[in-house]
Design a protein around this motif. Structure first.
Motif, PDB file in Angstrom:
ATOM      1  N   THR A 126       0.826  -1.209   0.000  1.00 19.18           N
ATOM      2  CA  THR A 126       0.000   0.000   0.000  1.00 19.18           C
ATOM      3  C   THR A 126       0.867   1.268   0.000  1.00 19.18           C
ATOM      4  O   THR A 126       0.535   2.258  -0.660  1.00 19.18           O
ATOM      5  N   HIS A 127       1.996   1.206   0.706  1.00 22.21           N
ATOM      6  CA  HIS A 127       2.859   2.399   0.771  1.00 22.21           C
ATOM      7  C   HIS A 127       3.513   2.713  -0.572  1.00 22.21           C
ATOM      8  O   HIS A 127       4.051   3.792  -0.763  1.00 22.21           O
ATOM      9  N   LEU A 128       3.472   1.765  -1.510  1.00 21.71           N
ATOM     10  CA  LEU A 128       4.098   2.000  -2.819  1.00 21.71           C
ATOM     11  C   LEU A 128       3.093   2.451  -3.864  1.00 21.71           C
ATOM     12  O   LEU A 128       3.442   2.646  -5.028  1.00 21.71           O
ATOM     13  N   GLN A 129       1.823   2.629  -3.492  1.00 20.39           N
ATOM     14  CA  GLN A 129       0.775   2.688  -4.517  1.00 20.39           C
ATOM     15  C   GLN A 129       0.929   3.821  -5.522  1.00 20.39           C
ATOM     16  O   GLN A 129       0.465   3.700  -6.647  1.00 20.39           O
ATOM     17  N   ASP A 130       1.599   4.906  -5.151  1.00 14.81           N
ATOM     18  CA  ASP A 130       1.742   5.999  -6.112  1.00 14.81           C
ATOM     19  C   ASP A 130       3.098   6.001  -6.820  1.00 14.81           C
ATOM     20  O   ASP A 130       3.387   6.902  -7.605  1.00 14.81           O
ATOM     21  N   ARG A 131       3.938   5.007  -6.515  1.00 16.36           N
ATOM     22  CA  ARG A 131       5.233   4.918  -7.206  1.00 16.36           C
ATOM     23  C   ARG A 131       5.029   4.307  -8.588  1.00 16.36           C
ATOM     24  O   ARG A 131       4.130   3.504  -8.818  1.00 16.36           O
ATOM     25  N   TYR A 132       5.902   4.702  -9.538  1.00 15.02           N
ATOM     26  CA  TYR A 132       5.843   4.089 -10.865  1.00 15.02           C
ATOM     27  C   TYR A 132       6.539   2.733 -10.830  1.00 15.02           C
ATOM     28  O   TYR A 132       7.553   2.577 -10.133  1.00 15.02           O
ATOM     29  N   ILE A 133       6.021   1.768 -11.571  1.00  7.91           N
ATOM     30  CA  ILE A 133       6.575   0.415 -11.446  1.00  7.91           C
ATOM     31  C   ILE A 133       8.006   0.321 -11.957  1.00  7.91           C
ATOM     32  O   ILE A 133       8.750  -0.537 -11.533  1.00  7.91           O
ATOM     33  N   ASP A 134       8.400   1.227 -12.862  1.00  5.99           N
ATOM     34  CA  ASP A 134       9.799   1.137 -13.304  1.00  5.99           C
ATOM     35  C   ASP A 134      10.760   1.710 -12.264  1.00  5.99           C
ATOM     36  O   ASP A 134      11.971   1.669 -12.458  1.00  5.99           O
ATOM     37  N   GLN A 135      10.226   2.255 -11.166  1.00  2.00           N
ATOM     38  CA  GLN A 135      11.105   2.726 -10.089  1.00  2.00           C
ATOM     39  C   GLN A 135      11.232   1.695  -8.973  1.00  2.00           C
ATOM     40  O   GLN A 135      11.902   1.954  -7.969  1.00  2.00           O
ATOM     41  N   LEU A 136      10.598   0.539  -9.152  1.00  2.00           N
ATOM     42  CA  LEU A 136      10.582  -0.433  -8.062  1.00  2.00           C
ATOM     43  C   LEU A 136      11.675  -1.471  -8.236  1.00  2.00           C
ATOM     44  O   LEU A 136      12.194  -1.673  -9.328  1.00  2.00           O
ATOM     45  N   SER A 137      11.999  -2.168  -7.137  1.00  2.12           N
ATOM     46  CA  SER A 137      12.932  -3.287  -7.230  1.00  2.12           C
ATOM     47  C   SER A 137      12.177  -4.481  -7.826  1.00  2.12           C
ATOM     48  O   SER A 137      10.952  -4.479  -7.896  1.00  2.12           O
ATOM     49  N   GLY A 138      12.941  -5.491  -8.253  1.00  2.00           N
ATOM     50  CA  GLY A 138      12.315  -6.671  -8.862  1.00  2.00           C
ATOM     51  C   GLY A 138      11.282  -7.299  -7.950  1.00  2.00           C
ATOM     52  O   GLY A 138      10.204  -7.696  -8.395  1.00  2.00           O
ATOM     53  N   GLY A 139      11.599  -7.373  -6.653  1.00  2.00           N
ATOM     54  CA  GLY A 139      10.681  -7.991  -5.707  1.00  2.00           C
ATOM     55  C   GLY A 139       9.399  -7.205  -5.573  1.00  2.00           C
ATOM     56  O   GLY A 139       8.300  -7.767  -5.604  1.00  2.00           O
TER      57      GLY A 139
END
Lengths: 252, 316
Positions: A126-139
Motif C-alpha cells: 500500500t505504501h508503494l501505490q503511487d510509485r511508478y513500477i519502473d522505479q521499483l525493485s524486482g521484488g
C-alpha cells in the motif's frame, strides 16, 4: 476444480508436454516441479488458455476450456507469466486496478476500489501505490503484479515462477500470501516453481514432470521422496523431516 | 503541468492555426469564394492528422513497440506503386490518373483489398506472431519500391511529372468533394477506436496479461488492423504519403502526456497531429511561398526530432 486429461503439445513432432493428466482442486496450492525443459510452463499456459493444446482436454468447473468465452473466464481464472516487460509507465495502483478490468471494463466502481485496496494490503504494498513500477525493485514489482492477480479475485490462480529472482524475504511473503489465498479464500493456486523446498513447505499437492511426461503427482509426502526426486533431477537426494516439513538436501 | 491543462493548450493552438487558415484576409465580398476553397483544405488537414495520429498510436500498442508506424506494412510504397502503375498502364492523361475522385476510389480499394488479403492469410494461420506480419510488410514494401523504381524508368519522362505530385503529400490541390467523402468513414473509425480504448489500455500489459484479463487479443488485433488499414488508406489517398508524421506525433504525445489511457491519448495525439500538420502547411504557404511541400518539412523536422531522441537516449 480443474481437470486436465491427456493434454499434449508438440513443436515440430517433438512433444514438450505428452499426455498429462492432472487435478487442480479449489482450496489447495498445487506446485509443478521438474528440471528445465520438463514442460512445466507449457502445461501451465495450456491450462490457463495462453497456449493452444494439440490434444487432450481441460475442464474448468465442468465446462471445457474452449467453450468459455474469454471475458467470463477472466472472472474465474487468472494467470501471470514470469517476464512482464511493459512499455508504459504505470503507478502501482494503476497496475493493480487492471485486475478489475474483467468486472468493470476500465470504469472502476467503489467495490472495485475496495478490492484494489485489499489486494495491496494483502501484498503489503500500500505504501508503494503511487510509485511508478519502473522505479521499483524486482521484488516489489513482482508483488505489484501478484496484487493485480489477487485483485482479479478468480477461483483459479496460475503463476509461472512467481519467485524468480526474488530474495528470501519476498519469496516467503509471496508463498504465505498464496497459501492464504488457497486456505482462507478457497482458491485453487497453481504455481510453477524451481525451489523444491518452497514447494514442499507451502504446497498441498505437487506435480513432478520430466521431459514432457508426468512422473508423479500427489501430496507433498508422496512426491517429496528421495527416490522420486533423484529420478527426476538425475542427482542424489536426501529428504529430511524438519519441524514437520520435508526438506530436500541436494547441494553436495 | 497537469495533462488536461496541456491538452487544453494544444487544443487552443490547433484551433488558432485552423482559424488563421480560414480567416486570413476574409472580407464580406470575398468570403464565399475563399471559404469554399479553405474549408475543404482545413478539413483535410484535420481529418488526415487524426487518421495518421490514431492509426500510429494504436499500431504501436498492438505491436507493443514504440518506434513503429503502419508504414512498415508498406502502405506508402503500395500507394506510390499504384500511382506509377496507373500512369504506366493507362497513360498520364487517362481518367484514372486525372480524375481525382476515380483515382481516390481506386487507390483506397486496392490498398484495403491488398491488406485484407495479407491479414486474411496471417490470421488464418496457426502460428501467429505479429512480427511475422511486420516482416512480411517490410519485404512487400521493398518489393513495391523496386517495382515503382522499375516502372518510373520505363515510362515517358513527361508522364513522370504526374507521379511526382503523388509521391509527396500536399494540401495545395485538394479535391473538395473527396474531403467530404472522407468525413464519415474516418469519424466512424475514430469513434470505434474510442469505444475500444479501454481494451487497448489493457494491451499495454502485453498479450499474456491482456488474455488473462479477458481481452480476446487475437480478435482485438484483427479489428485494430482493419481500422488502421481503412484510416491509412483513406488518408494516404487523400493527401499522399506522410506516415512518418505518425511516428513524430505519437512520440511527442508520449513526451507531453503522462497518462496511459487511450481515450485521452487518442484525442491528444490527434490534436498534436493537427498542430504539426497545420503548422507545417502554414510554413509551406507563408515562409516558403509554396516552394516546398509539407512532406519535406515534416520529414526534415521529424528526422531532426528522431536524431535528437536517439542522441538523448545514448547519453542518458
Amino acid at each position: 476444480m480443474i481437470t486436465v486429461s491427456g493434454l499434449s503439445k508438440k513443436y515440430n513432432d517433438k512433444y514438450v508436454v505428452n499426455n498429462v493428466d492432472a487435478l487442480f482442486p479449489l482450496g489447495k496450492v498445487t506446485s509443478i516441479i521438474g528440471p528445465n525443459g520438463a514442460g512445466k510452463s507449457t502445461l501451465l499456459s495450456m491450462v490457463s488458455r495462453l497456449t493452444e493444446s494439440d490434444a487432450g482436454q481441460v475442464m474448468i468447473a465442468d465446462k471445457p476450456l474452449d467453450q468459455w468465452d474469454s471475458a467470463s473466464l477472466a472472472k474465474r481464472l487468472s494467470v501471470l507469466r514470469q517476464s512482464n516487460n511493459i512499455n508504459m509507465r504505470f503507478t502501482v495502483r494503476e497496475l493493480v486496478a487492471f485486475g478489475r478490468f474483467p468486472y468493470s471494463q476500465g470504469r472502476l466502481t467503489k467495490e472495485d476500489n475496495s478490492f484494489i485496496d485489499r489486494a495491496m494490503i494483502n501484498l503489503d504494498i500500500t505504501h508503494l501505490q503511487d510509485r511508478y513500477i519502473d522505479q521499483l525493485s524486482g521484488g516489489q514489482r513482482q508483488m505489484a503484479f501478484i496484487a493485480m492477480v489477487v485483485a482479479q479475485d478468480t477461483d483459479y490462480v496460475f503463476l509461472d515462477e512467481p519467485l524468480n529472482n526474488l530474495d528470501i524475504k519476498h519469496s516467503v511473503d509471496i508463498m504465505k500470501t498464496l497459501k492464504k489465498l488457497a486456505e482462507k479464500h478457497h482458491k485453487a493456486v497453481v504455481i510453477v516453481i524451481h525451489d523444491i523446498n518452497f514447494a514442499s513447505c507451502y504446497s498441498d499437492n505437487i506435480i513432478a514432470m520430466k521431459q514432457g511426461q508426468l512422473v508423479k503427482s500427489g501430496t507433498v509426502a508422496e512426491v517429496i521422496q528421495e527416490q522420486v526426486l533423484s529420478e527426476i533431477y538425475e542427482i542424489p537426494f536426501k529428504v529430511q523431516e524438519v519441524e514437520g516439513n520435508r526438506i530436500s538436501l541436494y547441494y553436495r | 503541468m497537469r495533462d488536461p491543462i496541456k491538452l487544453f493548450i494544444i487544443g487552443a493552438i490547433a484551433f488558432i492555426i485552423c482559424a488563421l487558415f480560414l480567416g486570413k484576409g476574409l472580407t464580406i465580398d470575398n468570403y464565399q469564394f475563399f471559404l469554399s476553397r479553405r474549408i475543404p483544405k482545413v478539413l483535410a488537414i484535420i481529418l488526415s492528422a487524426m487518421a495518421i495520429a490514431s492509426s500510429s498510436l494504436i499500431f504501436q500498442t498492438v505491436t507493443n513497440n514504440r518506434i513503429l508506424t503502419p508504414s512498415i506494412l508498406g502502405f506508402d510504397s503500395l500507394y506510390v506503386m499504384i500511382q506509377v502503375l496507373l500512369v504506366a498502364i493507362f497513360g498520364g492523361f487517362s481518367a484514372v490518373v486525372i480524375d481525382s475522385e476515380m483515382n481516390f476510389l481506386l487507390s483506397t480499394s486496392i490498398m484495403t483489398f491488398c491488406s485484407m488479403v495479407l491479414f486474411h492469410f496471417y490470421f488464418k494461420s496457426r502460428q501467429r506472431n505479429i512480427f511475422t506480419l511486420l516482416l512480411i510488410g517490410v519485404v512487400l514494401s521493398s518489393l513495391f519500391n523496386s517495382a515503382t523504381g522499375f516502372f518510373t524508368m520505363v515510362i515517358d519522362p513527361d508522364e513522370f511529372t504526374y507521379i511526382q505530385d503523388s509521391m509527396f503529400a500536399s494540401f495545395n490541390n485538394i479535391n473538395a468533394e473527396l474531403v467530404y467523402w472522407c468525413v464519415v468513414p474516418l469519424l466512424l473509425c475514430f469513434a470505434y477506436l474510442i469505444k475500444l480504448a479501454n481494451k487497448l489500455d489493457v494491451m499495454w500489459l502485453g498479450i499474456d496479461n491482456a488474455t488473462s484479463l479477458g481481452v480476446d487479443t487475437q480478435k482485438l488485433t484483427m479489428h485494430i488492423m482493419f481500422v488502421i488499414t481503412l484510416m491509412v488508406s483513406i488518408s494516404t489517398a487523400l493527401i499522399g504519403p506522410v506516415l512518418f508524421l505518425g511516428l513524430i506525433v505519437v512520440a511527442l504525445t508520449r513526451q507531453l502526456f503522462r497518462t496511459y489511457q487511450h481515450q485521452f491519448l487518442l484525442l491528444a495525439s490527434a490534436l498534436v497531429s493537427i498542430v504539426m500538420l497545420a503548422g507545417g502547411q502554414w510554413m509551406v504557404e507563408n515562409l516558403f511561398n509554396f516552394n516546398t511541400t509539407i512532406s519535406v518539412i515534416i520529414n526534415f523536422l521529424g528526422g531532426g526530432y528522431f536524431l535528437f531522441l536517439l542522441m538523448k537516449h545514448k547519453f542518458d
